[in-house]
Design a protein around this motif. Structure first.
Motif: not given
Length: 510
Positions: A357, A359-362, A367-368, A373, A377, A397, A399
């Protein structure tokens, strides 16, 4: 102008798509006068010329029209290009290209937050040849956002490069056939192909739902391991198809190799196709009428979107809200294990992903790719709330490109109208624009889009079935016996269609 043409012009104002045969029937009904279809076709041509303007004369007024547009929409870019001429003393210049990019659309695109542009072209259908090149983005509601368009002599590398050079200057993009143009103008751009067009080329050799499913499984894979598994399955099924696909860089057609910079995982160029569909009514019109048709469509579209925005209640756009609710429903069914403050392991029945969470990645990469999310996420965020960790509103969360406030800011600019031709200021330019070289093609001009092989079969089968259903309805209305035509019945044993239990070949279960 004859009385017949004047009456036809009035009819065409309300219903512009009336054919000569339909106009003939209407005229006979109103005046009890029988005219030939060829006579009605000639009168319709005169009426359309009066309604839409003259194809040749409109080129002479093109400079005045451009001046009025720039006066009403300051900051817009309208470039007129003419054919090179060795004799500079000539008072005429032959039209070559025109590029139009309104300042209101440029300001909106810079606020979108999604650096995605769909490029496409469609044919002009009028008296003079040409192509309409379009650049279309996507807004926070996942709808098309027109950015710029151009009318050029042909769809070639030279015309695309000219179009993209001007577009890059308007959008402040860093830049030092279409593929060559994109690579030469935007060498650092991420160039994606439309998967539908790739599949159309693929199905010329490998037809059927099996190959289609294998291709789209590889295209829709969001991570490299799943992409490799899909390609390995293609290799086992058909080696030639695997080698054919391997020649196309995966970064051009598979989500697994897309970057997250544009916040979109779209595989199809449907946005441009939808925009081109809206231009059907403009493609057979004279040059100024065509440009006005496109401007009016863009203006009305901004108004339509504002009406949609007035109905939105949540913090996200309408389509983003639907997607977000679906993601939250799926997230509630997952199992989460906390590793540290930012790392979480999320399990489902068939997969396991790692969410960061911070880096806000999965590891699923959704999510990227999209900026929204994924279900893993959201499940991790739920776990943070259970552990009394501060999360804030979950929508934060997502964008900013999907926020309702951003969506409203994008459409906060309008394209201003201009007065009629009678009020235009004469241009100071000493040269007069003449139209392109015209060559009349043999046969009746084609207006419908050329369909692919599969589309032709589907359309023909659909028309045949509708015709049979209409015949049955007429028979029943006349007192005949009602049949099952038009109603699919399934087999009582296997549940399949187009057969019954007597002819079913499924094995009988004991």
């Amino acid at each position: 102008m004859s009385t017949i043409a004047k009456e036809i012009e009035v009819e065409l104002q309300t219903t512009p798509n009336l054919s000569a045969k339909e106009l003939k029937a209407k005229f006979h009904q109103m005046h009890q006068v029988q005219l030939s279809e060829s006579k009605m076709r000639r009168e319709k041509t005169i009426a359309l010329q009066r309604k839409d303007g003259d194809y040749t004369k409109q080129y002479t007024h093109l400079r005045c029209y451009i001046d009025e547009l720039l006066k009403a929409n300051p900051g817009s870019t309208i470039k007129l290009d003419v054919e090179p001429c060795a004799n500079h003393n000539l008072k005429t210049r032959q039209f070559r290209r025109i590029y139009v990019c309104y300042a209101a659309l440029v300001k909106g695109f810079k606020l979108l937050g999604r650096e995605l542009l769909g490029l496409d072209g469609c044919f002009m259908k009028g008296k003079y040849p040409g192509q309409i090149l379009t650049a279309v983005g996507t807004d926070g509601n996942n709808c098309l956002y027109p950015v710029a368009f151009a009318i050029v002599e042909a769809e070639c590398t030279d015309s695309w490069k000219w179009f993209l050079d001007l577009l890059g200057d308007d959008l402040d993009l860093p830049h030092d056939g279409l593929i060559q143009a994109v690579e030469s103008v935007f060498p650092r751009a991420e160039h994606r192909f439309c998967c539908r067009h790739i599949h159309e080329n693929l199905r010329q050799t490998w037809r059927g739902d099996l190959y289609k499913g294998l291709f789209y499984r590889a295209a829709s894979a969001t991570s490299v391991p799943y992409f490799n598994m899909a390609m390995e399955e293609i290799k086992k099924t058909n080696l030639d198809m695997f080698l054919w696909l391997s020649e196309i860089p995966a970064a051009r057609w598979s989500r697994s190799h897309f970057s997250g910079r544009v916040l979109s995982d779209m595989l199809l160029n449907n946005l441009c196709e939808s925009f081109n569909k809206q231009l059907v009514g403009a493609r057979d019109k004279p040059i100024i009428t065509c440009l006005e048709y496109i401007r009016e469509y863009m203006t009305m579209r901004i108004v339509t979107v504002k009406k949609m925005q007035a109905t939105a209640m949540g913090p996200l756009t309408l389509q983003a809200t639907k997607a977000w609710d679906e993601i939250q429903t799926k997230a509630s069914k997952l199992t989460v294990m906390m590793v540290d403050d930012v790392t979480y392991q999320v399990k489902s029945l068939r997969s396991q992903c790692v969410v960061n969470v911070g880096d806000r990645t999965c590891t699923c990469r959704r999510w990227d790719l999209t900026g929204m999310p994924c279900k893993h996420a959201v499940a991790a965020l739920y776990n943070m709330i259970e552990n009394n960790m501060y999360v804030g509103p979950l929508e934060k969360w997502v964008d900013e490109a999907y926020w309702l406030d951003t969506w409203k800011k994008v459409y906060n600019h309008q394209i201003r109208p201009i007065p009629g031709p009678d009020m235009w200021t004469p241009s100071n330019c000493p040269t007069i624009i003449t139209p392109l070289k015209h060559h009349t093609q043999i046969g009746r001009p084609k207006k419908n889009r050329k369909k692919a092989l599969g589309e032709k079969k589907k359309v023909a089968a659909s028309k045949k079935r509708k015709r049979k259903i209409e015949e049955v309805r007429e028979l029943f209305s006349a007192g005949g016996r009602l049949t099952r035509l038009g109603h699919e019945k399934s087999c009582g044993r296997c549940g399949g269609y187009r057969h019954n239990i007597r002819t079913c070949r499924a094995p009988i279960q004991q």
